[in-house]
Design a protein around this motif. Structure first.
Motif, PDB file in Angstrom:
ATOM      1  N   HIS A 102       0.824  -1.200   0.000  1.00  0.00           N
ATOM      2  CA  HIS A 102       0.000   0.000   0.000  1.00  0.00           C
ATOM      3  C   HIS A 102       0.866   1.261   0.000  1.00  0.00           C
ATOM      4  N   THR A 103       2.050   1.178   0.608  1.00  0.00           N
ATOM      5  CA  THR A 103       2.987   2.298   0.569  1.00  0.00           C
ATOM      6  C   THR A 103       3.401   2.594  -0.871  1.00  0.00           C
ATOM      7  N   ALA A 104       3.692   1.535  -1.627  1.00  0.00           N
ATOM      8  CA  ALA A 104       4.114   1.711  -3.020  1.00  0.00           C
ATOM      9  C   ALA A 104       3.012   2.364  -3.848  1.00  0.00           C
ATOM     10  N   GLY A 105       1.777   1.904  -3.672  1.00  0.00           N
ATOM     11  CA  GLY A 105       0.669   2.462  -4.430  1.00  0.00           C
ATOM     12  C   GLY A 105       0.371   3.901  -4.051  1.00  0.00           C
ATOM     13  N   THR A 106       0.461   4.196  -2.757  1.00  0.00           N
ATOM     14  CA  THR A 106       0.201   5.561  -2.287  1.00  0.00           C
ATOM     15  C   THR A 106       1.247   6.526  -2.822  1.00  0.00           C
ATOM     16  N   TYR A 166       0.580   7.254  -6.484  1.00  0.00           N
ATOM     17  CA  TYR A 166      -0.501   8.223  -6.718  1.00  0.00           C
ATOM     18  C   TYR A 166      -0.077   9.622  -6.297  1.00  0.00           C
ATOM     19  N   ARG A 167       0.644   9.718  -5.185  1.00  0.00           N
ATOM     20  CA  ARG A 167       1.066  11.031  -4.696  1.00  0.00           C
ATOM     21  C   ARG A 167       1.975  11.720  -5.717  1.00  0.00           C
ATOM     22  N   GLU A 168       2.821  10.939  -6.403  1.00  0.00           N
ATOM     23  CA  GLU A 168       3.771  11.515  -7.347  1.00  0.00           C
ATOM     24  C   GLU A 168       3.152  11.799  -8.715  1.00  0.00           C
ATOM     25  N   THR A 169       2.148  10.991  -9.104  1.00  0.00           N
ATOM     26  CA  THR A 169       1.605  11.108 -10.462  1.00  0.00           C
ATOM     27  C   THR A 169       0.182  11.663 -10.507  1.00  0.00           C
ATOM     28  N   LYS A 170      -0.556  11.539  -9.382  1.00  0.00           N
ATOM     29  CA  LYS A 170      -1.989  11.868  -9.359  1.00  0.00           C
ATOM     30  C   LYS A 170      -2.745  11.117 -10.472  1.00  0.00           C
ATOM     31  N   ASP A 171      -2.269   9.919 -10.772  1.00  0.00           N
ATOM     32  CA  ASP A 171      -2.818   9.124 -11.873  1.00  0.00           C
ATOM     33  C   ASP A 171      -3.207   7.736 -11.347  1.00  0.00           C
ATOM     34  N   VAL A 172      -4.520   7.475 -11.260  1.00  0.00           N
ATOM     35  CA  VAL A 172      -4.985   6.179 -10.763  1.00  0.00           C
ATOM     36  C   VAL A 172      -4.575   5.050 -11.700  1.00  0.00           C
ATOM     37  N   LEU A 173      -4.505   5.328 -12.998  1.00  0.00           N
ATOM     38  CA  LEU A 173      -4.093   4.294 -13.948  1.00  0.00           C
ATOM     39  C   LEU A 173      -2.634   3.891 -13.717  1.00  0.00           C
ATOM     40  N   ALA A 174      -1.810   4.848 -13.312  1.00  0.00           N
ATOM     41  CA  ALA A 174      -0.413   4.527 -13.002  1.00  0.00           C
ATOM     42  C   ALA A 174      -0.342   3.592 -11.789  1.00  0.00           C
ATOM     43  N   VAL A 175      -1.211   3.839 -10.805  1.00  0.00           N
ATOM     44  CA  VAL A 175      -1.273   2.949  -9.639  1.00  0.00           C
ATOM     45  C   VAL A 175      -1.706   1.550 -10.073  1.00  0.00           C
ATOM     46  N   ARG A 176      -2.734   1.496 -10.903  1.00  0.00           N
ATOM     47  CA  ARG A 176      -3.216   0.197 -11.388  1.00  0.00           C
ATOM     48  C   ARG A 176      -2.102  -0.582 -12.085  1.00  0.00           C
ATOM     49  N   ASP A 177      -1.355   0.093 -12.935  1.00  0.00           N
ATOM     50  CA  ASP A 177      -0.302  -0.591 -13.682  1.00  0.00           C
ATOM     51  C   ASP A 177       0.844  -1.018 -12.777  1.00  0.00           C
ATOM     52  N   HIS A 178       1.213  -0.163 -11.837  1.00  0.00           N
ATOM     53  CA  HIS A 178       2.341  -0.487 -10.960  1.00  0.00           C
ATOM     54  C   HIS A 178       2.027  -1.663 -10.043  1.00  0.00           C
ATOM     55  N   GLU A 224      -8.413   2.861  -6.875  1.00  0.00           N
ATOM     56  CA  GLU A 224      -8.977   4.112  -6.366  1.00  0.00           C
ATOM     57  C   GLU A 224      -8.833   4.240  -4.853  1.00  0.00           C
ATOM     58  N   THR A 225      -8.644   3.118  -4.175  1.00  0.00           N
ATOM     59  CA  THR A 225      -8.412   3.142  -2.724  1.00  0.00           C
ATOM     60  C   THR A 225      -7.222   4.030  -2.378  1.00  0.00           C
ATOM     61  N   TYR A 226      -6.235   4.076  -3.261  1.00  0.00           N
ATOM     62  CA  TYR A 226      -4.995   4.789  -2.957  1.00  0.00           C
ATOM     63  C   TYR A 226      -5.161   6.302  -2.998  1.00  0.00           C
ATOM     64  N   VAL A 227      -6.234   6.771  -3.607  1.00  0.00           N
ATOM     65  CA  VAL A 227      -6.539   8.195  -3.535  1.00  0.00           C
ATOM     66  C   VAL A 227      -6.806   8.579  -2.085  1.00  0.00           C
ATOM     67  N   ASN A 228      -7.579   7.747  -1.388  1.00  0.00           N
ATOM     68  CA  ASN A 228      -7.875   8.003   0.028  1.00  0.00           C
ATOM     69  C   ASN A 228      -6.628   7.904   0.887  1.00  0.00           C
ATOM     70  N   TYR A 229      -5.777   6.901   0.613  1.00  0.00           N
ATOM     71  CA  TYR A 229      -4.531   6.785   1.368  1.00  0.00           C
ATOM     72  C   TYR A 229      -3.696   8.056   1.224  1.00  0.00           C
ATOM     73  N   ALA A 230      -3.577   8.555  -0.015  1.00  0.00           N
ATOM     74  CA  ALA A 230      -2.767   9.750  -0.255  1.00  0.00           C
ATOM     75  C   ALA A 230      -3.356  10.964   0.450  1.00  0.00           C
ATOM     76  N   ARG A 231      -4.676  11.107   0.420  1.00  0.00           N
ATOM     77  CA  ARG A 231      -5.314  12.245   1.088  1.00  0.00           C
ATOM     78  C   ARG A 231      -5.112  12.179   2.595  1.00  0.00           C
ATOM     79  N   GLU A 232      -5.221  10.972   3.158  1.00  0.00           N
ATOM     80  CA  GLU A 232      -4.990  10.823   4.594  1.00  0.00           C
ATOM     81  C   GLU A 232      -3.554  11.187   4.950  1.00  0.00           C
ATOM     82  N   GLY A 233      -2.614  10.798   4.085  1.00  0.00           N
ATOM     83  CA  GLY A 233      -1.219  11.139   4.334  1.00  0.00           C
ATOM     84  C   GLY A 233      -0.983  12.637   4.294  1.00  0.00           C
ATOM     85  N   GLU A 234      -1.621  13.327   3.358  1.00  0.00           N
ATOM     86  CA  GLU A 234      -1.487  14.782   3.271  1.00  0.00           C
ATOM     87  C   GLU A 234      -2.070  15.468   4.498  1.00  0.00           C
TER      88      GLU A 234
END
Length: 323
Positions: free
Chosen positions: A277-281, A284-296, A306-316
């Protein structure tokens, strides 16, 4: 597994299933009836495994992890049935619901309940296929909905905690942490990763991992994960074909738990999967691209990503609070 190991495993699995499935119908029915009547776990599993291979969607390519999970589910079902008085030949109409509520009352995670329920369905589907029963007590049974949002589970490790883990890790633990936190590998992908699947050097170093449904995919290496892998492989030239000497998911979990204790950071609520989940977050934080998260992370559905959008927002939010 290597390609040859995987082929050998699939051939052995198909051979066992073929021996069961090639029996005359009366013989198959008799064996299945005996196993159901005596609640013979090896006999029940032989029929279930053969059904999954011969009639399942994945066929002989069904993963070892799936089979292990279903076999464990069979043992849970047998244990419950012994105390609850459930027959494997003539179960009562509410036995399926009784079983799933029992699992929920034990406090099992909703995802675990769903897996146990899938195993129970497979057992009875196999018994129907073999002609031992007409009963389908689990067909319409559903686990209760999970009240906890997906992004509240196994939260990612903040960057400062990842660094603390790396500071306290030995060489192999460092590889484990970075395979999860940078490359986004699942635990089973770590334990099955082969030395031959590491492509270090050049402009685009990468791994080739065997993921869910035996799918082979390339995963880019960060510079620090490349360096950790190169150093570990250099230190251990005679350790066999696999990258890690730790060969089970449970052993990896134990090592990361001990590492968290040494580093003084929380493990509960994160566990090993939290590194993925750290890798996915971070992606997303670096690219703001959900498709990039999906591919990675190699997700089958973008809904999971799309879960990682919430992780990134919580981190911010956490960074803003600290500031």
């Amino acid at each position: 597994m290597s390609g040859l190991e995987l082929m050998a495993y699939n051939l052995e699995l198909q051979g066992r299933a073929d021996r069961v499935g090639s029996q005359e119908p009366d013989v198959l029915r008799k064996d299945a009836l005996r196993a159901a009547r005596d609640v013979d776990v090896p006999g029940l599993w032989a029929v279930t495994e053969a059904f999954l291979v011969l009639r399942g969607g994945r066929g002989a390519r069904v993963s070892l992890r799936t089979l292990e999970s279903y076999e464990t589910g069979l043992r849970f079902l047998v244990e419950w049935a012994a105390g609850a008085g459930m027959s494997f030949i003539r179960p009562k109409p509410n036995d399926g619901y009784r079983y799933v509520r029992h699992l929920e009352a034990k406090g099992l995670a909703p995802s675990t309940v769903r897996v146990r329920l899938a195993a129970a369905r497979a057992v009875f589907a196999a018994l129907r296929w073999a002609g031992a029963t007409d009963a389908a007590p689990f067909t319409d049974v559903r686990a209760a909905s999970d009240p906890v949002p997906a992004w509240e589970k196994r939260k990612p490790y903040p960057d400062k905690d990842v660094q603390a883990l790396l500071d306290h890790a030995d060489e192999q633990e460092r590889v484990m942490v970075l395979l999860g936190a940078d490359c986004g590998l699942r635990v089973t992908e770590m334990t099955t990763l082969l030395r031959a699947d590491v492509r270090a050097g050049g402009d685009r170093p990468y791994l080739t991992v065997t993921g869910k449904r035996q799918k082979r995919q390339q995963v880019p290496l960060s510079r620090r994960s490349e360096a950790a892998l190169v150093e570990w492989l250099r230190m251990t030239p005679s350790y066999g074909p696999h990258v890690l000497t730790v060969r089970s998911g449970r052993a990896v979990e134990q090592r990361i738990l001990q590492l968290c204790e040494r580093a003084g950071i929380p493990y509960q609520g994160r566990e090993v999967h939290g590194l993925r989940h750290t890798a996915g977050t971070r992606m997303y934080r670096e690219t703001k691209d959900v498709l990039a998260v999906r591919d990675h992370l190699r997700h089958a559905s973008i809904t999971t990503s799309e879960t990682y959008v919430n992780y990134a927002r919580e981190g911010e939010k956490a960074l803003n609070r600290d500031w």
